[in-house]
Design a protein around this motif. Structure first.
Motif, PDB file in Angstrom:
ATOM      1  N   GLY A 163       0.785  -1.228   0.000  1.00  0.00           N
ATOM      2  CA  GLY A 163       0.000   0.000   0.000  1.00  0.00           C
ATOM      3  C   GLY A 163       0.815   1.275   0.000  1.00  0.00           C
ATOM      4  N   PHE A 164       2.077   1.196  -0.443  1.00  0.00           N
ATOM      5  CA  PHE A 164       2.915   2.392  -0.509  1.00  0.00           C
ATOM      6  C   PHE A 164       2.402   3.323  -1.607  1.00  0.00           C
ATOM      7  CE2 PHE A 164       6.733  -0.381   0.974  1.00  0.00           C
ATOM      8  CZ  PHE A 164       6.327  -0.257   2.290  1.00  0.00           C
ATOM      9  N   LYS A 165       2.511   4.629  -1.354  1.00  0.00           N
ATOM     10  CA  LYS A 165       1.964   5.618  -2.287  1.00  0.00           C
ATOM     11  C   LYS A 165       3.016   6.298  -3.157  1.00  0.00           C
ATOM     12  CE  LYS A 165      -2.125   4.919  -0.534  1.00  0.00           C
ATOM     13  NZ  LYS A 165      -2.958   3.895  -1.196  1.00  0.00           N
ATOM     14  N   LYS A 166       4.128   6.717  -2.553  1.00  0.00           N
ATOM     15  CA  LYS A 166       5.150   7.438  -3.314  1.00  0.00           C
ATOM     16  C   LYS A 166       6.536   7.106  -2.779  1.00  0.00           C
ATOM     17  CE  LYS A 166       6.552  11.998  -5.036  1.00  0.00           C
ATOM     18  NZ  LYS A 166       6.296  13.467  -5.021  1.00  0.00           N
ATOM     19  N   ALA A 167       7.435   6.759  -3.700  1.00  0.00           N
ATOM     20  CA  ALA A 167       8.805   6.389  -3.321  1.00  0.00           C
ATOM     21  C   ALA A 167       9.727   7.597  -3.360  1.00  0.00           C
ATOM     22  CB  ALA A 167       9.333   5.322  -4.269  1.00  0.00           C
ATOM     23  N   PHE A 168      10.626   7.646  -2.399  1.00  0.00           N
ATOM     24  CA  PHE A 168      11.746   8.590  -2.414  1.00  0.00           C
ATOM     25  C   PHE A 168      12.959   7.752  -2.790  1.00  0.00           C
ATOM     26  CE2 PHE A 168      15.045  11.205  -0.213  1.00  0.00           C
ATOM     27  CZ  PHE A 168      14.764  12.434  -0.794  1.00  0.00           C
ATOM     28  N   VAL A 215      15.264   0.615 -12.321  1.00  0.00           N
ATOM     29  CA  VAL A 215      14.254   0.487 -11.267  1.00  0.00           C
ATOM     30  C   VAL A 215      13.102   1.460 -11.496  1.00  0.00           C
ATOM     31  CG1 VAL A 215      13.798   0.726  -8.792  1.00  0.00           C
ATOM     32  CG2 VAL A 215      15.884  -0.400  -9.580  1.00  0.00           C
ATOM     33  N   THR A 216      13.421   2.696 -11.864  1.00  0.00           N
ATOM     34  CA  THR A 216      12.321   3.657 -12.089  1.00  0.00           C
ATOM     35  C   THR A 216      11.456   3.239 -13.271  1.00  0.00           C
ATOM     36  OG1 THR A 216      13.766   5.152 -13.360  1.00  0.00           O
ATOM     37  CG2 THR A 216      13.528   5.584 -10.989  1.00  0.00           C
ATOM     38  N   ASP A 217      12.029   2.516 -14.230  1.00  0.00           N
ATOM     39  CA  ASP A 217      11.203   1.964 -15.330  1.00  0.00           C
ATOM     40  C   ASP A 217      10.183   0.970 -14.788  1.00  0.00           C
ATOM     41  OD1 ASP A 217      12.449   3.441 -17.296  1.00  0.00           O
ATOM     42  OD2 ASP A 217      13.647   1.784 -18.100  1.00  0.00           O
ATOM     43  N   VAL A 218      10.588   0.167 -13.804  1.00  0.00           N
ATOM     44  CA  VAL A 218       9.655  -0.779 -13.177  1.00  0.00           C
ATOM     45  C   VAL A 218       8.521  -0.011 -12.502  1.00  0.00           C
ATOM     46  CG1 VAL A 218       9.403  -2.520 -11.344  1.00  0.00           C
ATOM     47  CG2 VAL A 218      11.412  -2.570 -12.858  1.00  0.00           C
ATOM     48  N   LEU A 219       8.873   1.077 -11.819  1.00  0.00           N
ATOM     49  CA  LEU A 219       7.854   1.901 -11.156  1.00  0.00           C
ATOM     50  C   LEU A 219       6.937   2.566 -12.183  1.00  0.00           C
ATOM     51  CD1 LEU A 219      10.097   3.628  -8.426  1.00  0.00           C
ATOM     52  CD2 LEU A 219       8.684   1.573  -8.165  1.00  0.00           C
ATOM     53  N   ASP A 220       7.535   3.096 -13.258  1.00  0.00           N
ATOM     54  CA  ASP A 220       6.734   3.730 -14.322  1.00  0.00           C
ATOM     55  C   ASP A 220       5.743   2.741 -14.924  1.00  0.00           C
ATOM     56  OD1 ASP A 220       7.869   6.283 -14.149  1.00  0.00           O
ATOM     57  OD2 ASP A 220       9.481   5.791 -15.557  1.00  0.00           O
ATOM     58  N   ASN A 221       6.225   1.546 -15.228  1.00  0.00           N
ATOM     59  CA  ASN A 221       5.367   0.537 -15.866  1.00  0.00           C
ATOM     60  C   ASN A 221       4.209   0.109 -14.969  1.00  0.00           C
ATOM     61  OD1 ASN A 221       6.986   0.570 -18.148  1.00  0.00           O
ATOM     62  ND2 ASN A 221       8.247  -1.169 -17.500  1.00  0.00           N
ATOM     63  N   ALA A 271       4.208   6.276  -8.230  1.00  0.00           N
ATOM     64  CA  ALA A 271       4.825   7.602  -8.134  1.00  0.00           C
ATOM     65  C   ALA A 271       6.161   7.529  -7.398  1.00  0.00           C
ATOM     66  CB  ALA A 271       3.885   8.560  -7.396  1.00  0.00           C
ATOM     67  N   TYR A 272       7.078   8.428  -7.780  1.00  0.00           N
ATOM     68  CA  TYR A 272       8.382   8.476  -7.113  1.00  0.00           C
ATOM     69  C   TYR A 272       9.048   9.817  -7.366  1.00  0.00           C
ATOM     70  CZ  TYR A 272      10.213   7.574 -11.811  1.00  0.00           C
ATOM     71  OH  TYR A 272      10.495   7.658 -13.148  1.00  0.00           O
ATOM     72  N   GLU A 273      10.056  10.091  -6.564  1.00  0.00           N
ATOM     73  CA  GLU A 273      10.921  11.255  -6.749  1.00  0.00           C
ATOM     74  C   GLU A 273      12.355  10.807  -6.493  1.00  0.00           C
ATOM     75  OE1 GLU A 273      11.224  15.609  -4.658  1.00  0.00           O
ATOM     76  OE2 GLU A 273       9.265  14.974  -5.434  1.00  0.00           O
ATOM     77  N   ALA A 315       6.673  11.678   0.274  1.00  0.00           N
ATOM     78  CA  ALA A 315       6.849  10.234   0.079  1.00  0.00           C
ATOM     79  C   ALA A 315       6.509   9.470   1.350  1.00  0.00           C
ATOM     80  CB  ALA A 315       8.294   9.943  -0.331  1.00  0.00           C
ATOM     81  N   ASP A 316       6.262   8.157   1.194  1.00  0.00           N
ATOM     82  CA  ASP A 316       5.981   7.339   2.378  1.00  0.00           C
ATOM     83  C   ASP A 316       6.866   6.102   2.460  1.00  0.00           C
ATOM     84  OD1 ASP A 316       4.738   6.076   0.230  1.00  0.00           O
ATOM     85  OD2 ASP A 316       2.957   5.474   1.367  1.00  0.00           O
ATOM     86  N   TYR A 317       7.784   5.946   1.488  1.00  0.00           N
ATOM     87  CA  TYR A 317       8.781   4.877   1.592  1.00  0.00           C
ATOM     88  C   TYR A 317      10.009   5.260   0.779  1.00  0.00           C
ATOM     89  CZ  TYR A 317       7.382   2.868  -3.043  1.00  0.00           C
ATOM     90  OH  TYR A 317       7.110   2.652  -4.375  1.00  0.00           O
ATOM     91  N   LEU A 318      11.099   4.549   1.043  1.00  0.00           N
ATOM     92  CA  LEU A 318      12.372   4.816   0.373  1.00  0.00           C
ATOM     93  C   LEU A 318      12.766   3.637  -0.501  1.00  0.00           C
ATOM     94  CD1 LEU A 318      13.791   5.981   3.693  1.00  0.00           C
ATOM     95  CD2 LEU A 318      14.387   7.332   1.710  1.00  0.00           C
ATOM     96  N   ILE A 319      13.361   3.938  -1.652  1.00  0.00           N
ATOM     97  CA  ILE A 319      14.034   2.906  -2.439  1.00  0.00           C
ATOM     98  C   ILE A 319      15.488   3.348  -2.553  1.00  0.00           C
ATOM     99  CG2 ILE A 319      14.197   1.666  -4.626  1.00  0.00           C
ATOM    100  CD1 ILE A 319      11.240   2.163  -5.085  1.00  0.00           C
TER     101      ILE A 319
END
Length: 382
Positions: free
Chosen positions: A29-34, A50-56, A60-62, A88-92
């Motif tokens: 249930g994470f919403k946005k990655a930092f 990794v950001t391609d995986v998130l995009d696909n 959301a991420y920053e 953000a609510d989690y880190l990658i």
């Protein structure tokens, strides 16, 4: 006696494992990655895997990339501000130890703001809450920061690195994908690989070592010895072996500590910005010789794990020398310098030794080392 083991909630291993990041982020249930990653990884397209995986997956991420090797207090504090601004609510964390350590410190401070000065996190800090959830994706096969409860920050003002030990900082998920490591240049592969070997050997011989961590460390020594040369040549088998070997080493040393190879290397990193793996690799054989009399028969099993034949027929003196020689040979084969002549200035040695003596890793060394002993070890490598 009670022994404790702290590991990730979940880990994924093998080529293509990064695809599981989207599955885990969605499931939790994470919403946005930092996304914490260093500038070179962003520049050369490694972070993009990794950001391609998130995009696909439409997640959301920053991206935050104000991270340098041997990350500083300023890197952390800037990251804390950027995390808050990102919502953000989690880190990658994508990278080697520098990206991981920055992410851990940011995540701890977000949930424990009383430590926002960063310096107060040194040693075993009394944090009350787990850090912001971290998904850790290593791009080097060395630090094992994705499975450890440690992180290291540089105090530029005081010219020292400090170690932070906190079970609250361990990533909830580790994603060990050897394909994320394939772009590492030879020199970095060699240095981080020798860092992994140092973790395994120091963890195996540290005062707090016990049966379970011995099992991890001996297997790690074997895998690293078998795989590092191939990894430097970028073979798939070498990359896979190193990815697994360094992670298994982390499962061990994170829970029992290290020794003066690391404390001396931290001092070199703080003063000269020496790459951590290079410093460890140069120091390791010399410190192994210094520690030998305090290690019982453990060097026999180190030598055996590194492929030395006839160990069972050797005297204690012979197998100890064989273990040290095997480390020297591996280090030379992957192009690590044999001494500190190009790194250390003699007038700095007193300060370096005092810093190493005060480092959180020093007490774990199997042989108690004085400042004078450490001075002698540094000087022997000039």
């Amino acid at each position: 006696m009670v022994n404790r083991i702290v590991l990730n909630e979940t880990s994924y291993h093998g080529a293509g494992a990064i695809q599981e990041i989207a599955t885990e982020a969605t499931k939790r249930g994470f919403k946005k990655a930092f996304v914490c990653s260093d500038p070179d990884l962003v520049k050369f397209g490694v972070t993009k895997k990794v950001t391609d995986v998130l995009d696909n997956a439409g997640l959301a991420y920053e991206v935050y990339s104000q991270i340098k090797p041997n990350p500083t207090i300023e890197n952390v504090q800037t990251g804390v501000a950027a995390f808050k601004a990102a919502g953000a609510d989690y880190l990658i964390a994508i990278g080697g130890g520098s990206s991981m350590d920055t992410a851990k410190a940011v995540g701890i401070i977000i949930n424990n703001p009383e430590f926002e000065d960063v310096r107060s996190l040194e040693g075993v800090a009394d944090t009350k809450k787990p850090c912001v959830p971290i998904i850790a994706v290593p791009t080097t096969a060395g630090t094992a920061a994705e499975v450890t409860i440690n992180y290291v920050i540089t105090d530029v003002e005081k010219k020292r690195k400090f170690v932070c030990v906190d079970p609250h900082d361990i990533p909830v998920i580790a994603v060990i994908d050897p394909e994320m490591m394939s772009s590492m240049p030879k020199g970095l592969t060699a240095a981080t690989g020798m860092d992994a070997l140092t973790h395994a050997i120091e963890g195996y011989t540290t005062k707090a070592a016990w049966e379970m961590t011995d099992m991890f460390h001996i297997k790690a020594i074997e895998l690293i010895s078998d795989s590092l040369r191939g990894a430097v040549e970028n073979t798939p088998e070498g990359r896979e072996g190193m990815a697994m070997g360094q992670y298994i080493a982390g499962m061990g040393f994170s829970n029992v500590g290290l020794g003066i190879v690391h404390s001396m290397a931290h001092a070199l990193g703080a003063v000269y910005d020496t790459p951590h793996g290079v410093a460890n690799a140069i120091l390791l054989p010399t410190v192994m010789e210094y520690n030998a009399d305090a290690t019982g028969d453990k060097y026999k099993y180190i030598a055996k794990a590194m492929g030395v034949e006839g160990v069972e027929d050797m005297t204690q003196e012979e197998y100890r020398k064989a273990a040290v020689d095997a480390v020297k040979k591996l280090s030379a084969d992957v192009g690590i310098p044999a001494d500190l002549k190009e790194i250390v200035k003699e007038e700095d040695i007193q300060f370096l030794a005092e810093s190493a003596y005060a480092d959180a890793c020093a007490p774990g060394n199997p042989r108690d080392a004085s400042v004078e002993d450490i001075i002698g070890l540094y000087k022997s490598l000039l």
